[in-house]
Design a protein around this motif. Structure first.
Motif, PDB file in Angstrom:
ATOM      1  N   ARG A   1      -0.675  -3.676  -7.282  1.00 35.78           N
ATOM      2  CA  ARG A   1      -1.264  -4.273  -6.088  1.00 35.78           C
ATOM      3  C   ARG A   1      -2.606  -4.865  -6.469  1.00 35.78           C
ATOM      4  O   ARG A   1      -3.378  -4.246  -7.208  1.00 35.78           O
ATOM      5  CB  ARG A   1      -1.450  -3.219  -4.989  1.00 35.78           C
TER       6      ARG A   1
ATOM      7  N   ASP B   1       0.844  -1.179   0.000  1.00 34.99           N
ATOM      8  CA  ASP B   1       0.000   0.000   0.000  1.00 34.99           C
ATOM      9  C   ASP B   1       0.888   1.240   0.000  1.00 34.99           C
ATOM     10  O   ASP B   1       1.833   1.339   0.778  1.00 34.99           O
ATOM     11  CB  ASP B   1      -0.907  -0.001   1.234  1.00 34.99           C
TER      12      ASP B   1
ATOM     13  N   THR C   1      -4.740  -2.256  -8.616  1.00 38.86           N
ATOM     14  CA  THR C   1      -4.290  -0.902  -8.318  1.00 38.86           C
ATOM     15  C   THR C   1      -2.905  -0.686  -8.917  1.00 38.86           C
ATOM     16  O   THR C   1      -2.028  -1.550  -8.804  1.00 38.86           O
ATOM     17  CB  THR C   1      -4.246  -0.662  -6.802  1.00 38.86           C
TER      18      THR C   1
ATOM     19  N   ASP D   1      -5.875  -8.497   1.142  1.00 39.85           N
ATOM     20  CA  ASP D   1      -4.753  -8.620   0.208  1.00 39.85           C
ATOM     21  C   ASP D   1      -4.443 -10.074  -0.109  1.00 39.85           C
ATOM     22  O   ASP D   1      -3.442 -10.364  -0.768  1.00 39.85           O
ATOM     23  CB  ASP D   1      -3.498  -7.972   0.811  1.00 39.85           C
TER      24      ASP D   1
ATOM     25  N   GLN E   1      -6.155  -6.947  -4.839  1.00 37.92           N
ATOM     26  CA  GLN E   1      -6.921  -7.238  -3.639  1.00 37.92           C
ATOM     27  C   GLN E   1      -8.234  -7.910  -4.022  1.00 37.92           C
ATOM     28  O   GLN E   1      -8.603  -7.952  -5.198  1.00 37.92           O
ATOM     29  CB  GLN E   1      -7.216  -5.950  -2.855  1.00 37.92           C
TER      30      GLN E   1
END
Length: 873
Positions: free
Chosen positions: A140, A109, A132, A152, A142
Motif C-alpha cells: 500500500r 488498508d 506499507t 491514498d 500513500q
C-alpha cells in the motif's frame, strides 16, 4: 475586494508573522549505506550487503503507552544505489504463530501486522511518501501532505517481499528513486520514520515518537514535521526517464434499445474498443509530469446511491486513478475540516463529456515551493441521427422513431478518435468540448506557515449546438446553444501549530452563457463577466491538549460561483462558528482516548440583513478499555431560512426547525469480526399545523475475515426523516405550493473480497437501494408576488391536483478481477450491472419501500476486459 474577505487574510497574516518555530524531531538518525550491487528481494536480510548497513533498533511505543521503549524488538537497515532505495525491517515477535497475515488487494488498508516506511525526501517537513507492507506481502502506498493530511491518491511502482521464521517476520522494500522527489545536493538528509503495527496487542512502535496529539484531527496519524532523519545518502542524481502505461479496453454493453424507461425491452449489444496511454516523467529534481490520453476508468467502483433531500449538490470523492495521483497539491487549505468553497473539484472533469487528454505537472520547483498545473480537454461525439432532437431535455417519445431503426455503422470520429464503436452507442447530443485548467503554487514561509495562490478555469471550446443541425431558426434558438464557463482565483494562508489556522479568499468570474444571463437556484441572475467574492478562515488553538478553541468564518456573496470547476453548495451566505473542544488523545484512567466538543453556528445572508439560521451541536467520543468506541451527538437547528427552497425565486422560505440525537458504538477494529451501529432519533419542532413529527434512522456496518484470503463487508441502513413543508411548484398565478414531505429509504451494500495472491484478487460491490417519498393529504400555498420572505406561518390549505409522490429502486453491481501480471502492469476483467425499477403506471406510485417491478425495469450490463503494460525508462 470585499472587506469581509480581506479581513480573513489580514487576521491570518498576523498569525503567520508570530508563528512559533517547529518542534525539532527527536531520536537518533537512521544511517544508510551504499550497496555495490542490487538486492534480490526475498524478505530475508541475509545478503552480506545488509550486514554492512548500521542497524537501528531504538524504537519507542506511540500507542497505547506513548514514550515507553518498544516491548517487541524491531530493527531497520537502509541501503541505496544509483537507482534504488532498499529498506529492510526485522520484526521480532515472541509469538510468531500469532502474527496476523491477512491477504488483501493492493492499496487496501488491513488490520494485519504491518510495517510502514515514511520518507520526506524533499526535507521540507510538509510532504512524505508512505510505503506499507503487511506480513502477508500486501503493498500500500500513500501520501502525507500539508504536514498532517493523508491520502491514498498517490500511486507508485515499487516492490517488497516478506518472510517469516521462528523469530517473527521480516520485510525488504525496493523503492525506485524515480518515485521520490529530491534535490541534487551532494549530501542528502531526508525525513524518515518507520512504524510497526501489532494488531493483536493494539501497539504501534516507531523509530521516532510522533505524539498522537501532534495531529489535531486524526490522533496517531503521521506528522511529517515530527519525522526523524535518514542520513548517509550521497552523490545521488535526481532520476530521469519516462514511464509509459498504454492500455487496450474492450467492452460490450447490453442496454435497452429505447431511452424511454418504460420500455426496457428489446435490448441491444454495443461493442466498444478504447485505446489510451498514461505517462509519467520527472522534470528536474522536484517536478513530475503526468499525462493521459483517453483515460479509461471502467474498473472503478460505482458511486454510492443516496437519497438527497437537500436542494444543493452532494459531494462525491474522487476514485479515478489519474486524478487521484497528485491531487493533494490542489486540495484547499483546511480540507481536513471539510470545505464549503473548493476552487478545484476534479469530478467536474469528464462529468458531461469523455476526456480526450489531460496533463499535469506537480512537485517542488525549489525548496519550500510546491507547484501544481493541470490541463484537460473533454470532447465527445453525438449520434448524428439524434443530435437535433437530443438538446435540452428530450422527450423519449420524440426519440423513439429514430431509435426504432438504430444506426449500427462504425466510423472514425475526429472528436473521439481513440474510441471505436457503433453510431447508436453515442449520446443523443454532442457533449460540449471544454478545456479545464487549474494551477496552484504554495510557498513555505517562516515557522512552517505557507502562502498560496490558485487559478482555475472552465473554458468552452464551442457552442452547445450549431445552426445546421436544426430545420429552422426557431428550433435553433429554443435549444439554448450558448455554452458557458468560469474563471476563479484564490489566495490562501496556513499557519500550523497549536495556535494557528488557515484562510482563503477567492473571486469568480462568469464566462459566456445566454445573453440575458442564467438564473441560479437562489434566484441570482449571473451574466457574462459578473464577479463574485468569498472566503473562509479558521483560527484558534487547534492542537495540544486538553483544551482547544477555534472560530470559523465563511463568506460568499450572491454571485460567487465556483461550480464549473470547483465545488460550492451554497451562495449568498455567511456564517460564524464558535467551537470549543476538550481532547485527551492519550486517554485517561482505563480509557484510551476521549474528546468532547460543542459548536454554536450563526449564519446570515451575504449583506447581513437577514438571519438565516441558528444551530448548536455537541458531541463526545470515548475509546473504551476494550478498544470499542462510543460516540453521542445532539444537534438543534432553528430557525432556518432557505433562499434555495423556492427554486430560482430569490425568496427566503422558513423551514420548520428540528433536533436530533445520535448514538454510535463501534467494536474493536482489530478483530476478525467487526461492527458499528449508528442510531439517530429525529424530531421536527411544533410549528403550528406542521409539527411535531418524529423519525429515526439506523445503520449497521460489519466486516468479517474468516480466512486470510477472504473478507466480507456489509452496510445496511434505513432512514425515516420527516421534512415538514417542502416546495413543489409555483403556479402561473404566483401561488407557491407546498406539501408535507415524508421520505424513507433503505440501502444494503455488500463488498466481498477474495485474494488469491497479493497480485491476483477478485472483488464484488453490490448495492440495493429503495426510496419512497410520500406527502400529506393536505397541500398548502401562499402568493410569492412581491415577497422577499415566506414563513411556514403564511401557508394556508390550497387545492392541488398534482401527485408528487415518488418511488425509486435501483441495484448496482460491480465485479472486478485484478491481476498484476508483472510489476506495474495489470489485467482487469470487469462486469457491471445497473438496474432500475419499471416506472409506475397511471400514477400508481408504491407507498412502501418494496419494489415488485425492480427486476422488470431498465437494465444496463457491461462486460469489460482491460489490459495495460507498464514500461519504466
Amino acid at each position: 475586494m470585499k472587506p469581509n474577505a480581506v479581513a480573513i487574510t489580514c487576521l491570518l497574516a498576523a498569525s503567520a508573522a508570530a508563528a512559533a518555530p517547529e518542534n525539532a524531531p527527536t531520536g537518533d538518525a537512521v544511517v544508510a549505506a551504499r550497496t555495490p550491487r542490487p538486492i534480490s528481494l526475498d524478505g530475508r536480510l541475509d545478503e552480506e550487503e545488509w550486514a554492512a548497513a548500521p542497524a537501528y533498533s531504538r524504537f519507542v511505543e506511540s500507542f497505547p503507552n506513548p514514550g515507553l521503549p518498544a516491548s517487541f524488538r524491531t530493527e531497520v537497515r537502509v541501503l541505496y544505489d544509483d537507482a534504488m532505495l532498499y529498506v529492510g525491517v526485522v520484526c521480532f515477535d515472541p509469538q510468531p504463530r500469532a502474527i496476523v497475515r491477512q491477504l488483501a488487494r493492493r492499496d487496501t488498508d488491513t488490520t494485519a501486522d504491518r510495517v510502514e516506511v515514511a520518507i520526506d525526501s524533499g526535507g521540507g517537513g510538509r510532504t512524505a511518501y508512505v510505503f506499507t507492507v503487511n506480513a502477508a506481502g500486501v503493498l500500500r502506498d500513500q501520501l502525507v501532505y500539508a504536514d498532517v493530511n493523508t491520502t491514498d491518491s498517490w500511486d507508485a511502482v515499487w516492490d517488497a517481499a516478506v518472510a517469516g521464521d521462528a523469530r517473527g517476520w521480516s520485510v525488504e522494500l525496493a523503492i525506485p528513486l524515480r518515485q521520490l522527489r529530491f534535490s541534487s545536493a551532494p549530501e542528502q538528509q531526508w525525513g524518515f520514520v518507520v512504524r510497526r503495527h501489532v494488531p493483536r496487542t493494539h501497539q504501534v512502535f516507531g523509530s521516532v515518537l510522533v505524539p498522537r496529539e501532534a495531529n489535531p484531527l486524526n490522533p496517531g496519524n503521521l506528522v511529517v514535521s515530527r519525522f526523524g532523519r535518514l542520513e548517509g545518502l550521497s552523490e545521488l542524481d535526481p532520476p530521469r526517464g519516462l514511464e509509459l502505461l498504454p492500455y487496450v479496453a474492450a467492452r460490450a454493453t447490453v442496454r435497452p434499445q429505447y431511452s424511454d424507461p418504460a420500455r426496457p425491452e428489446p435490448r441491444l449489444v454495443d461493442p466498444l474498443v478504447d485505446v489510451g496511454l498514461d505517462l509519467k516523467s520527472p522534470l528536474g529534481s522536484g517536478l513530475t509530469l503526468t499525462g493521459a490520453i483517453n483515460p479509461d476508468f471502467g474498473q472503478v467502483e460505482s458511486d454510492q446511491i443516496i437519497q438527497n433531500l437537500q436542494n444543493s449538490e452532494p459531494f462525491f470523492p474522487e476514485k479515478r486513478p489519474f486524478f487521484m495521483e497528485g491531487l493533494d497539491v490542489f486540495e484547499p487549505v483546511g480540507s481536513e475540516y471539510g470545505v464549503q468553497q473548493q476552487l478545484f473539484y476534479s469530478r467536474r472533469i469528464g462529468l458531461d463529456a469523455p476526456i480526450l487528454g489531460a496533463v499535469k505537472v506537480t512537485g517542488s520547483a525549489r525548496r519550500g515551493l510546491e507547484l501544481g498545473v493541470l490541463d484537460s480537454v473533454v470532447m465527445g461525439a453525438g449520434n448524428a441521427a439524434l443530435v437535433p432532437l437530443g438538446y435540452g431535455n428530450p422527450d423519449p417519445a420524440a426519440l423513439a422513431p429514430v431509435e426504432q431503426d438504430p444506426d449500427r455503422s462504425w466510423r472514425f470520429r475526429l472528436r473521439q478518435p481513440f474510441r471505436f464503436g457503433p453510431e447508436n452507442a453515442l449520446p443523443s447530443a454532442h457533449p460540449v468540448s471544454t478545456n479545464y485548467f487549474a494551477a496552484v503554487g504554495r510557498q513555505r514561509l517562516g515557522g512552517g506557515a505557507t502562502a498560496g495562490a490558485m487559478f482555475t478555469a472552465a473554458t468552452p471550446l464551442e457552442p452547445r449546438c450549431r445552426r445546421h443541425e436544426f430545420a429552422n431558426d426557431a428550433d435553433y434558438r429554443a435549444a439554448g446553444c450558448d455554452s458557458r464557463g468560469s474563471n476563479a482565483l484564490g489566495l490562501d494562508l496556513s499557519v500550523p501549530g497549536e495556535w494557528g489556522g488557515f484562510a482563503q479568499v477567492e473571486v469568480s468570474q462568469a464566462v459566456g452563457g445566454p445573453d440575458g444571463g442564467r438564473r441560479l437556484r437562489d434566484g441570482t441572475v449571473l451574466r457574462a463577466g459578473d464577479l463574485g467574492f468569498g472566503g473562509h478562515m479558521r483560527w484558534g488553538k487547534l492542537g495540544g491538549e486538553p483544551w482547544r478553541f477555534e472560530v470559523q468564518y465563511l463568506y460568499e456573496d450572491a454571485k460567487l460561483d465556483l461550480n464549473d470547476v470547483g465545488y460550492q453548495p451554497l451562495s449568498d451566505f455567511q456564517w460564524v462558528d464558535l467551537v470549543g473542544r476538550y481532547v485527551r488523545p492519550n486517554g485517561f484512567g482505563p480509557f484510551h482516548s476521549f474528546k468532547a466538543d460543542t459548536t454554536l453556528d450563526v449564519n446570515w445572508d451575504a449583506d447581513g440583513k437577514m438571519a438565516r439560521s441558528l444551530n448548536w451541536w455537541t458531541s463526545s467520543k470515548l475509546q473504551l478499555p476494550g478498544y470499542q468506541e462510543l460516540q453521542v451527538r445532539l444537534n438543534v437547528e432553528h430557525p432556518q431560512w432557505d433562499t434555495r427552497e423556492i427554486a430560482r425565486s430569490g425568496i427566503a422560505f422558513e423551514r420548520t426547525g428540528h433536533w436530533y440525537v445520535t448514538a454510535s458504538l463501534a467494536s474493536d477494529p482489530h478483530r476478525e469480526l467487526q461492527g458499528k451501529l449508528d442510531v439517530v432519533y429525529f424530531r421536527t419542532m411544533d410549528e403550528g399545523p406542521f409539527g411535531p413529527a418524529s423519525g429515526w434512522s439506523s445503520s449497521l456496518t460489519g466486516s468479517w475475515r474468516p480466512h486470510p484470503r477472504l473478507e466480507t463487508k456489509l452496510e445496511a441502513g434505513y432512514e425515516h426523516k420527516p421534512q415538514g413543508p417542502r416546495w413543489l411548484e409555483t403556479l402561473p398565478d404566483g401561488t407557491a405550493v407546498f406539501g408535507v414531505q415524508d421520505p424513507r429509504f433503505v440501502s444494503v451494500t455488500l463488498r466481498q473480497q477474495l485474494v488469491f495472491t497479493p497480485r491476483l484478487s477478485a472483488q464484488l460491490y453490490a448495492q440495493a437501494f429503495s426510496s419512497a417519498i410520500r406527502w400529506g393529504d393536505t397541500f398548502y400555498g401562499a402568493s410569492v408576488n412581491g415577497r422577499r420572505r415566506l414563513s411556514w406561518a403564511d401557508l394556508a390549505p390550497v387545492a392541488y391536483a398534482g401527485n408528487p409522490a415518488s418511488h425509486d429502486a435501483t441495484v448496482n453491481l460491480n465485479a472486478v478481477v485484478r491481476w498484476e501480471y508483472r510489476l506495474g502492469s495489470t489485467l482487469y476483467a470487469v462486469y457491471t450491472r445497473s438496474q432500475s425499477e419499471l416506472p409506475a403506471r397511471d400514477g400508481d406510485v408504491p407507498s412502501g419501500l418494496g419494489s415488485p417491478d425492480l427486476f422488470r425495469g431498465r437494465a444496463v450490463d457491461t462486460f469489460l476486459v482491460k489490459w495495460s503494460w507498464w514500461r519504466g525508462g
